[in-house]
Design an enzyme around this catalytic site. Sequence first.
Site, PDB file in Angstrom:
ATOM      1  N   ASP A 208      -9.441  34.803  16.155  1.00  0.00           N
ATOM      2  CA  ASP A 208     -10.793  35.108  15.684  1.00  0.00           C
ATOM      3  C   ASP A 208     -10.375  34.649  14.478  1.00  0.00           C
ATOM      4  O   ASP A 208      -9.605  34.614  13.679  1.00  0.00           O
ATOM      5  CB  ASP A 208     -11.735  35.987  16.261  1.00  0.00           C
ATOM      6  CG  ASP A 208     -11.052  37.110  15.970  1.00  0.00           C
ATOM      7  OD1 ASP A 208     -10.543  37.772  14.587  1.00  0.00           O
ATOM      8  OD2 ASP A 208     -10.793  38.250  16.896  1.00  0.00           O
TER       9      ASP A 208
ATOM     10  N   ARG B 225     -11.547  34.209  23.288  1.00  0.00           N
ATOM     11  CA  ARG B 225     -10.655  33.994  21.924  1.00  0.00           C
ATOM     12  C   ARG B 225      -9.448  33.171  22.933  1.00  0.00           C
ATOM     13  O   ARG B 225      -8.791  31.999  22.391  1.00  0.00           O
ATOM     14  CB  ARG B 225     -10.730  35.040  21.571  1.00  0.00           C
ATOM     15  CG  ARG B 225     -11.533  36.102  20.901  1.00  0.00           C
ATOM     16  CD  ARG B 225     -10.994  37.366  20.285  1.00  0.00           C
ATOM     17  NE  ARG B 225     -10.672  38.285  21.490  1.00  0.00           N
ATOM     18  CZ  ARG B 225      -9.213  38.723  20.990  1.00  0.00           C
ATOM     19  NH1 ARG B 225      -8.392  39.380  20.099  1.00  0.00           N
ATOM     20  NH2 ARG B 225      -9.425  39.904  21.863  1.00  0.00           N
TER      21      ARG B 225
ATOM     22  N   TYR C 212     -20.935  33.011  28.173  1.00  0.00           N
ATOM     23  CA  TYR C 212     -21.045  33.298  26.372  1.00  0.00           C
ATOM     24  C   TYR C 212     -21.764  31.855  26.012  1.00  0.00           C
ATOM     25  O   TYR C 212     -21.276  30.725  26.622  1.00  0.00           O
ATOM     26  CB  TYR C 212     -20.110  33.675  26.225  1.00  0.00           C
ATOM     27  CG  TYR C 212     -19.130  34.667  26.231  1.00  0.00           C
ATOM     28  CD1 TYR C 212     -19.475  36.129  25.923  1.00  0.00           C
ATOM     29  CD2 TYR C 212     -18.934  35.115  28.032  1.00  0.00           C
ATOM     30  CE1 TYR C 212     -18.880  37.454  26.475  1.00  0.00           C
ATOM     31  CE2 TYR C 212     -18.039  36.142  28.317  1.00  0.00           C
ATOM     32  CZ  TYR C 212     -18.480  37.532  27.506  1.00  0.00           C
ATOM     33  OH  TYR C 212     -17.792  38.310  27.958  1.00  0.00           O
TER      34      TYR C 212
ATOM     35  N   ASP D 145     -16.181  42.187  21.757  1.00  0.00           N
ATOM     36  CA  ASP D 145     -15.160  42.467  20.130  1.00  0.00           C
ATOM     37  C   ASP D 145     -16.178  42.780  19.303  1.00  0.00           C
ATOM     38  O   ASP D 145     -17.789  42.199  18.818  1.00  0.00           O
ATOM     39  CB  ASP D 145     -14.714  40.852  19.935  1.00  0.00           C
ATOM     40  CG  ASP D 145     -13.628  41.070  20.447  1.00  0.00           C
ATOM     41  OD1 ASP D 145     -12.523  42.092  20.878  1.00  0.00           O
ATOM     42  OD2 ASP D 145     -13.199  40.087  20.502  1.00  0.00           O
TER      43      ASP D 145
END
Length: 320
Positions: free
Chosen positions: A95, A187, A81, A53
Amino acid sequence: MNSLKRSAQRAPSVVVHGVLLVDKPEGWTSHDVVDSLRRRLGVSKMGHTGTLDPFATGLLVLCLGEATRIADLLTHMDKRYIFRMRLGVETDTLDLTGRVTRVYEGPAVSPERLRNTAAEMVGPQMQQVPRYAAVKVQGRRLYEWTRAGKEIEAPRRPVEIYSLHIVEDTWPEISCHVHCSKGTYVRQLAADLGRRLGCGAHVTALRRTESGPFSVHDALPLDALDRMAHDREWMRHVIPLHAALSHLPAVVVTDAAIRNRIRHGQLPETWLNSQAVVAEGHGGPVRLMGPNNVLLALWWPVAQPGQRRLKVFRSSDTFI
């Protein structure tokens, strides 16, 4: 960084085949990175193996030249992550870029409950694709349907969360580390965790640290690549195909006549029979290697109906 994105300067064309690891900055789309580097480095054929993203940072695995033909093998690798989320606030995009849709007014979630609930998220599951996602549904990007106000059912996908650890808990800000399968939306994972807790959540920062065997510690920032563009110093950082696929088993083809037949897309039956030990229990692919670490082809010992058994790399002599 913005000047790099806007730059139209194009470097002289260069022939290179391999994988380049880039540390994507915040505010860039994955397409922005590919488009900018294609011009700046003079590489006409380039693609990435997994979108980040725009607000996210970290590892972007780029395939150059013939490496674009192995992108599917690199895309399916698991990912790691680190991310930060804010509990108690939900947004429409899940987000920090989105519109706030709900604010929780209750008491803080206890650290024990937070960790227990995170542990419940580990394992295989069907995950809903966020409504602001680039996947295509009925011929259009899902986020396009959402922005147009159309109620389109978001698809669900099988994913697996291998581990989810809370590394810092300072209500309402939570920092986490996740190891997950390809296709996982962090997310959505954060939003699902927030809903289980009853307070909601959204991601405020996201950084990809690993993709398969590749690490962001080995990746180059865009400004470093820009400085290296004029003298092609960046080419020293390209990972050759045989090394990018080092997680696959390999067979060294010592017979020059067999190598020549493989280069022409042929698999001699007698030679295949001699490789039974390598093929046993391995659906493929297997790297077929020539001298000096030259990747001749990928071979699938057990191919599915309609699947090719051999992928030949005819430009292997130009790998760096």
